[in-house]
Design an enzyme around this catalytic site. Sequence first.
Site, mmCIF file in Angstrom:
data_model
loop_
_atom_site.group_PDB
_atom_site.id
_atom_site.type_symbol
_atom_site.label_atom_id
_atom_site.label_comp_id
_atom_site.label_asym_id
_atom_site.label_seq_id
_atom_site.Cartn_x
_atom_site.Cartn_y
_atom_site.Cartn_z
ATOM 1 N N ASP A 396 0.855 -1.175 0.000
ATOM 2 C CA ASP A 396 0.000 0.000 0.000
ATOM 3 C C ASP A 396 0.901 1.237 0.000
ATOM 4 O O ASP A 396 2.104 1.138 0.243
ATOM 5 C CB ASP A 396 -0.894 -0.028 1.240
ATOM 6 N N ASP A 697 -2.201 -1.085 5.999
ATOM 7 C CA ASP A 697 -2.532 -0.630 7.346
ATOM 8 C C ASP A 697 -3.989 -0.228 7.472
ATOM 9 O O ASP A 697 -4.373 0.389 8.449
ATOM 10 C CB ASP A 697 -1.648 0.567 7.745
#
Length: 843
Positions: A396, A697
């Site tokens: 990410d 996350d």
Amino acid sequence: MEEKIRVALYVQKAALQFIDAAGRTEYKLSGEAREAGFTIDPDELASIVRGHDIKGLKHYNGVEGIAQKVSVSLNEGVHESDIPIRQKIYGINRYTEKPPRTFLMFVWDALQDLTLIILMVCAVASIGVGLATEGWPKGLYDGLGIILSIFLVVMVTAISDYKQSLQFRDLDKEKKKIIIQVTRDERRQKISIYDLVVGDVVHLSIGDQVPADGILISGHSLVIDESSLSGESEPVNIDEERPFLLSGTKVQDGSGKMLVTTVGMRTEWGKLMETLNEGGQDETPLQVKLNGVATIIGKIGLTFAVITFLVLTGRFLVEKAIKHKITDWSSTDALTLINYFAVSVTIIVVAVPEGLPLAVTLSLAFAMKKLMNDRALVRHLSACETMGSANCICTDKTGTLTTNHMVVDKIWICHKITKIQSNKYEDIFQSETSREVLNIFLQAIFQNTNSEVVKDKEGKTSILGTPTESALLEFGLILGGDFDAQRRECKIIKVEPFNSVRKKMSVLVALPGGRMRAFCKGASEIVLGMCDKVIDESGETVTLSEEQVGYITDVINSFASEALRTLCLAFKDLNESSDENSIPESGYILITVVGIKDPVRPEVREAVQTCLAAGITVRMVTGDNINTAIAIAKECGILTSDGEAVEGPEFRNMSPDEMKRIIPKLQVMARSLPLDKHTLVTQLRNTFRDVVAVTGDGTNDAPALHEADIGLAMGIAGTELVGVVQEVGAVMSDNRENGQEVFNEINSREMEKINVFRGIFSSWMFIGIIVVTVAFQVIIVEFLGTFASTVPLSWQLWVLSVVIGAISMPLAVVIKFIPVKNNSPKRQYHNGYDLLPSGPDLA
């Protein structure tokens, strides 16, 4: 797990319907609760929400009536002084956890390894045959040696896993300390989810987890994802007709406030947790391989052992038959057959490598220790090797490669572009810029937001909200804006919160003079398309021509090319004939284009280069637009000249053949949805047989994290992943000390460099291993002759042994000059390293 939750939920709902049909349960309020000023029983309050009892809610005059029953004001919230008694009467917001696993449980788990089970059988057989043939105590030596190896493997594995379980127990406690926003003592503030009590007024926005069961007080387009409880993918609209909110669900859209009615084990989630147990664990790639090797070796050893026993026995019987003694048997003959059986058992014992599990276990234990020092925790020792097998990372961007702290970096307003330097905001608006433009700009920031500016008890100002909105609010405050004054000046009539479909947030407010004004902010291309006017250099409103649209589009693209997240802010004044509850979708006046930056963490580029040098392909998958994604990827060193960058919609519409063609070159995927990342991971694993690590996350990363071989859920930042792969790579790759009889250990320090002695004294671990290896070799040869089947050597033979061993040093130098061709059908990796295992490994 999900199936268990669904079954438990349906059973519970059926029970509640049965109870409702049988008649309303009578609840008796305790004297202690009555003395504290509460007039509703905790179980009755819990049953109203859990059973979605709208009749019961109306019976108590809705959420206002429930608030009175629990003695709280919806405007002021809970008073700090009331928290202890509320926790005593209505409970604390914690779930009853299963008792921790004991050390003996970890020992039992370690004993379940197939290789160790085979070795245990061999040890018993070896002891039995050894005592029968060699007597006491010599017959015990081989079997005890195997048992010692088993003991060391089991203890190292169990101790490592047990210590990690203690670490994770502490980590889980920290992880569950989710911070939520509540109104207490007339102030909006942050508290831990553990401190939540019945009566608290909780603020909810997109992405939040509902922290307890409760009832909606007010909200704007609040949509809840209840799939974690019901398994149904269809989201639920929460409004006055369906005001019930359940713990463990997620806010998918909108915003709102809820009154907490149930906490802890009385919540819907808490009741379900009582019925669930943790599932088992799959074997890791190395466990599968070692078990396969042990099985194959065992079968081969058993086959040859049987053949050997049959041949020796057959020859023995033929010899007796030739001598006409086939019917004449003695104790000597019985002892001969026992010796034949002992030879057969010895073949099996020797065939199974009892040292292999110990070597692997010690290596993984060392890797786990290094990871703990780098604040990277793995739950089980065996999981270390899976990380070391990774040859592809899908990461990410936000919060993983970047700091996740947004700041305003550039602004375009009144046809001027200004670069923001630190806190030097005074240059943004020149003296010729009208005050009206500044006022409208600040209105657009402070009125059209779900975030708030609050002050704590010490008077310190802080911003509660998403990173993007926090950056805008911080910008407005430094420009001299007053958040509280702006919010008091205008009355908010209607709000349309931001979501991933609309890509904008709109608000309708009533100005002091009674006029209505709409504000809109969001994705630049969306908001610009809604505008037909713009504020020019003099602060006047002018018609937005095609040339100006092209110019502003170029500004937006230039911002995006510098890795800035662009937002457009616009407004529209409404006339009296407008529907006062309708927010317009067109006819806006463009105020500004803001470029917001999430700075790349300074160590990221080096970390990416380390991965590439280790033969690991790094891909970035993000929801940002393609220009921002490309800029960040180039800054990080992820996107190279021969790499591909695509957008999620384009990727998801590709055919399997097109995906197969582009994925090897794919380095950036922008504007991606969670399922796009999931599809990419699935293709990498199933089609290309890659061992994939996924970092993330956010909750949107969950599908890909679950699908990957290695799912690394990040806390604050994600570059620690490189340390994870690097340290575990010490076990799996070829450029670290491998512990190979002393000279091979030195040769193996560097597989490419000629000078293997460089930096040798900087590693105390390596020096320690060398010293221990030499010491044990001397002890085994000189003093453990009977036990180890060795004989002491003279000093001349010791010198000869050292000289012969040292010959491997110049040979290693010669070998390093021989080119090695990689004939693998898979693509080449950086520096020729290919960490891919031989088969489709599943973690």
